[in-house]
Design a protein around this motif. Sequence first.
Motif, PDB file in Angstrom:
ATOM      1  N   PHE A 195       0.823  -1.202   0.000  1.00  0.00           N
ATOM      2  CA  PHE A 195       0.000   0.000   0.000  1.00  0.00           C
ATOM      3  C   PHE A 195       0.863   1.262   0.000  1.00  0.00           C
ATOM      4  CE2 PHE A 195      -2.464   3.316   2.299  1.00  0.00           C
ATOM      5  CZ  PHE A 195      -3.448   3.506   1.343  1.00  0.00           C
ATOM      6  N   LEU A 196       1.931   1.257   0.806  1.00  0.00           N
ATOM      7  CA  LEU A 196       2.827   2.414   0.820  1.00  0.00           C
ATOM      8  C   LEU A 196       3.374   2.706  -0.573  1.00  0.00           C
ATOM      9  CD1 LEU A 196       5.176   2.422   3.950  1.00  0.00           C
ATOM     10  CD2 LEU A 196       3.513   4.152   3.259  1.00  0.00           C
ATOM     11  N   THR A 197       3.735   1.657  -1.286  1.00  0.00           N
ATOM     12  CA  THR A 197       4.278   1.846  -2.639  1.00  0.00           C
ATOM     13  C   THR A 197       3.288   2.592  -3.515  1.00  0.00           C
ATOM     14  OG1 THR A 197       5.630  -0.159  -2.467  1.00  0.00           O
ATOM     15  CG2 THR A 197       5.165   0.661  -4.683  1.00  0.00           C
ATOM     16  N   TRP A 198       2.028   2.164  -3.503  1.00  0.00           N
ATOM     17  CA  TRP A 198       1.028   2.816  -4.346  1.00  0.00           C
ATOM     18  C   TRP A 198       0.652   4.198  -3.818  1.00  0.00           C
ATOM     19  CZ3 TRP A 198       0.730   1.342  -9.043  1.00  0.00           C
ATOM     20  CH2 TRP A 198       1.041   0.028  -9.371  1.00  0.00           C
ATOM     21  N   GLU A 199       0.739   4.396  -2.508  1.00  0.00           N
ATOM     22  CA  GLU A 199       0.575   5.739  -1.955  1.00  0.00           C
ATOM     23  C   GLU A 199       1.590   6.687  -2.596  1.00  0.00           C
ATOM     24  OE1 GLU A 199      -1.192   7.194   1.570  1.00  0.00           O
ATOM     25  OE2 GLU A 199      -2.308   6.524  -0.179  1.00  0.00           O
ATOM     26  N   TYR A 200       2.845   6.256  -2.620  1.00  0.00           N
ATOM     27  CA  TYR A 200       3.906   7.088  -3.184  1.00  0.00           C
ATOM     28  C   TYR A 200       3.709   7.299  -4.680  1.00  0.00           C
ATOM     29  CZ  TYR A 200       6.377   6.100   1.230  1.00  0.00           C
ATOM     30  OH  TYR A 200       6.740   5.976   2.543  1.00  0.00           O
ATOM     31  N   VAL A 201       3.243   6.255  -5.378  1.00  0.00           N
ATOM     32  CA  VAL A 201       2.987   6.374  -6.818  1.00  0.00           C
ATOM     33  C   VAL A 201       1.982   7.491  -7.090  1.00  0.00           C
ATOM     34  CG1 VAL A 201       1.902   5.251  -8.813  1.00  0.00           C
ATOM     35  CG2 VAL A 201       3.573   3.997  -7.432  1.00  0.00           C
ATOM     36  N   PHE A 202       0.928   7.564  -6.272  1.00  0.00           N
ATOM     37  CA  PHE A 202      -0.131   8.557  -6.483  1.00  0.00           C
ATOM     38  C   PHE A 202       0.152   9.883  -5.781  1.00  0.00           C
ATOM     39  CE2 PHE A 202      -2.302   4.837  -7.978  1.00  0.00           C
ATOM     40  CZ  PHE A 202      -3.220   5.305  -8.910  1.00  0.00           C
ATOM     41  N   VAL A 214      -0.923  12.154   7.870  1.00  0.00           N
ATOM     42  CA  VAL A 214      -1.383  12.942   6.719  1.00  0.00           C
ATOM     43  C   VAL A 214      -2.058  12.053   5.665  1.00  0.00           C
ATOM     44  CG1 VAL A 214       0.317  14.784   7.027  1.00  0.00           C
ATOM     45  CG2 VAL A 214       0.920  12.768   5.657  1.00  0.00           C
ATOM     46  N   VAL A 215      -2.480  10.866   6.071  1.00  0.00           N
ATOM     47  CA  VAL A 215      -3.024   9.909   5.108  1.00  0.00           C
ATOM     48  C   VAL A 215      -4.376  10.346   4.559  1.00  0.00           C
ATOM     49  CG1 VAL A 215      -4.259   8.443   6.789  1.00  0.00           C
ATOM     50  CG2 VAL A 215      -3.327   7.429   4.684  1.00  0.00           C
ATOM     51  N   ASP A 216      -5.112  11.186   5.284  1.00  0.00           N
ATOM     52  CA  ASP A 216      -6.439  11.611   4.831  1.00  0.00           C
ATOM     53  C   ASP A 216      -6.291  12.684   3.750  1.00  0.00           C
ATOM     54  OD1 ASP A 216      -9.085  12.192   4.491  1.00  0.00           O
ATOM     55  OD2 ASP A 216      -9.546  12.406   6.619  1.00  0.00           O
ATOM     56  N   SER A 217      -6.157  12.232   2.501  1.00  0.00           N
ATOM     57  CA  SER A 217      -5.944  13.148   1.378  1.00  0.00           C
ATOM     58  C   SER A 217      -6.590  12.590   0.125  1.00  0.00           C
ATOM     59  CB  SER A 217      -4.445  13.350   1.121  1.00  0.00           C
ATOM     60  OG  SER A 217      -3.864  12.146   0.653  1.00  0.00           O
ATOM     61  N   LYS A 222      -7.327   8.162  -4.003  1.00  0.00           N
ATOM     62  CA  LYS A 222      -7.110   7.680  -5.376  1.00  0.00           C
ATOM     63  C   LYS A 222      -6.291   6.398  -5.377  1.00  0.00           C
ATOM     64  CE  LYS A 222      -7.360  12.211  -7.658  1.00  0.00           C
ATOM     65  NZ  LYS A 222      -6.590  13.279  -8.360  1.00  0.00           N
ATOM     66  N   ALA A 223      -5.274   6.345  -4.527  1.00  0.00           N
ATOM     67  CA  ALA A 223      -4.421   5.158  -4.457  1.00  0.00           C
ATOM     68  C   ALA A 223      -5.228   3.942  -4.018  1.00  0.00           C
ATOM     69  CB  ALA A 223      -3.252   5.400  -3.495  1.00  0.00           C
ATOM     70  N   LEU A 224      -6.011   4.089  -2.945  1.00  0.00           N
ATOM     71  CA  LEU A 224      -6.780   2.956  -2.448  1.00  0.00           C
ATOM     72  C   LEU A 224      -7.904   2.589  -3.411  1.00  0.00           C
ATOM     73  CD1 LEU A 224      -7.207   0.845  -0.318  1.00  0.00           C
ATOM     74  CD2 LEU A 224      -8.482   2.500   1.054  1.00  0.00           C
ATOM     75  N   ALA A 225      -8.539   3.578  -4.020  1.00  0.00           N
ATOM     76  CA  ALA A 225      -9.600   3.302  -4.991  1.00  0.00           C
ATOM     77  C   ALA A 225      -9.043   2.517  -6.182  1.00  0.00           C
ATOM     78  CB  ALA A 225     -10.238   4.609  -5.467  1.00  0.00           C
ATOM     79  N   PHE A 226      -7.823   2.827  -6.594  1.00  0.00           N
ATOM     80  CA  PHE A 226      -7.172   2.097  -7.689  1.00  0.00           C
ATOM     81  C   PHE A 226      -7.023   0.621  -7.312  1.00  0.00           C
ATOM     82  CE2 PHE A 226      -3.014   0.519  -9.288  1.00  0.00           C
ATOM     83  CZ  PHE A 226      -3.330   0.433 -10.636  1.00  0.00           C
ATOM     84  N   LEU A 227      -6.582   0.360  -6.093  1.00  0.00           N
ATOM     85  CA  LEU A 227      -6.386  -1.018  -5.655  1.00  0.00           C
ATOM     86  C   LEU A 227      -7.719  -1.749  -5.488  1.00  0.00           C
ATOM     87  CD1 LEU A 227      -3.529  -0.492  -3.022  1.00  0.00           C
ATOM     88  CD2 LEU A 227      -3.349  -1.006  -5.465  1.00  0.00           C
ATOM     89  N   VAL A 228      -8.736  -1.036  -5.003  1.00  0.00           N
ATOM     90  CA  VAL A 228     -10.067  -1.629  -4.871  1.00  0.00           C
ATOM     91  C   VAL A 228     -10.601  -2.027  -6.241  1.00  0.00           C
ATOM     92  CG1 VAL A 228     -12.474  -1.160  -4.267  1.00  0.00           C
ATOM     93  CG2 VAL A 228     -10.638  -0.498  -2.693  1.00  0.00           C
ATOM     94  N   ASP A 229     -10.390  -1.173  -7.244  1.00  0.00           N
ATOM     95  CA  ASP A 229     -10.824  -1.490  -8.607  1.00  0.00           C
ATOM     96  C   ASP A 229     -10.118  -2.735  -9.134  1.00  0.00           C
ATOM     97  OD1 ASP A 229     -12.617   0.570  -8.733  1.00  0.00           O
ATOM     98  OD2 ASP A 229     -11.287   1.948  -9.812  1.00  0.00           O
ATOM     99  N   ASP A 403     -13.040   5.831   0.613  1.00  0.00           N
ATOM    100  CA  ASP A 403     -13.102   7.061   1.418  1.00  0.00           C
ATOM    101  C   ASP A 403     -13.268   6.746   2.901  1.00  0.00           C
ATOM    102  OD1 ASP A 403     -12.911   8.340  -0.961  1.00  0.00           O
ATOM    103  OD2 ASP A 403     -14.852   9.369  -0.865  1.00  0.00           O
ATOM    104  N   GLU A 404     -14.170   5.820   3.209  1.00  0.00           N
ATOM    105  CA  GLU A 404     -14.415   5.453   4.608  1.00  0.00           C
ATOM    106  C   GLU A 404     -13.172   4.820   5.233  1.00  0.00           C
ATOM    107  OE1 GLU A 404     -19.217   4.453   4.333  1.00  0.00           O
ATOM    108  OE2 GLU A 404     -17.711   2.887   3.965  1.00  0.00           O
TER     109      GLU A 404
END
Length: 424
Positions: A195-202, A214-217, A222-229, A403-404
Amino acid sequence: MKMRKLVTATLAVSMFAMGAARAADLSWMGYSYAEESAKPSVEKIIAGFTAKTGKTVEPIPSAFGDLQKNVFLRARSKTLPSVVQISERWLPSLSKLPGLVDYNTVFGKENLEKIYAPEALAMGQIDGKQLAVPLMSGSIGMVANQAALTKAGITDLPTTVQEFKADLVAIRDKVPNSVPYAMATKNNSDILVDFLTWEYVFGAHVIDPEGKVVVDSDASRKALAFLVDLMKERLVAPEIGRPDARRLVGQSAAAFYLDAPQSRTFLRSFSGQGPAFDANIKPMQVPVVKAGDTPVSIQWAHLIISFAQNSPPTKEDANMQFIAYLGDDAVETQFPVEQSALPGTKSARANPVVASDAYLSAWAKNNTHPRRNEVGIWSNGGELTDILAQEVQAALLGQKSADEAISSMSTRMKASMTKAGHAQ
């Protein structure tokens, strides 16, 4: 009666002698000794040390996911090992354990700086102390399996997120029973790294250098939504940990995954082909959102910590002799190379055995600016890791929206950091 007493006494003496013979000069707890592919390399190190010094080492295997817990349990029972192999991100949580050796006081700061590569040595430093030295180093980046890509008709490695997803769809549709991207979806420490890797990517972050959450951004969402998709479209799968990912990629049932450079060693083993499988192992840059963005990776190293055998510890102590031996070219051109990683010492990196290794050169080329693990470095890193992984899993399994999950992750992490003494 006298004969019975004589036999009993003889047995007691024999058992005492056998016990004395078994007592080692030091113990080494590590996860490499628990891994089938790495155990022979550890045994070589131990045999070499014994041959050189005459001192014996008791190896204690511990699975990667259990090692921190086992060290803390041994600290409580006052049975800490002499030497422990750890991941670089665990050092902050282990740094307060009693008896932990500051290597600067034994070997000298300037001397250590002459021996070890600066970025590798820095991973073992906390509050001006050298609490760990690197056994091997590198980064966590992406690896592709050329055999799986070829089955899907893919000729070029993806460089952008858009290309990456298109390739995953092609693999899903053309390679039966495959997991296109073997992303970590179980084991909290594995989920954290992915997850950290994709956080940095986005362009997102979880915790800033001052300890503020500072994770609430929008970028995190977008990073988590990408992984959920990816999960919804069956491009990743539930219940995949790092060992599972290695097995899938080694058997060409997955095309991409994130791992440390020792990926090659695991894939050789799981493929059953040994070095012949190397042609399929392709280190690559983690895809970026826009062409021209700087590819990301995460710092990675195997570090060695020690617990004092004497007070104060000296170079003559058995475990300090072992630490010195681990920095010798005999070890640093053997163990890291066999595990497909970069040595921690300057001299070993310059050795032709390492410098001419095409795989290691490709890894270094594709992972030029590894970033620090900004969650695992805190004293409450274990709790933060669990929070992050639980929220990511909840989103991936459809129990919460992205988002949640991000909002809950932020609230829970802030509470944890406040409790640990970091104002929010």
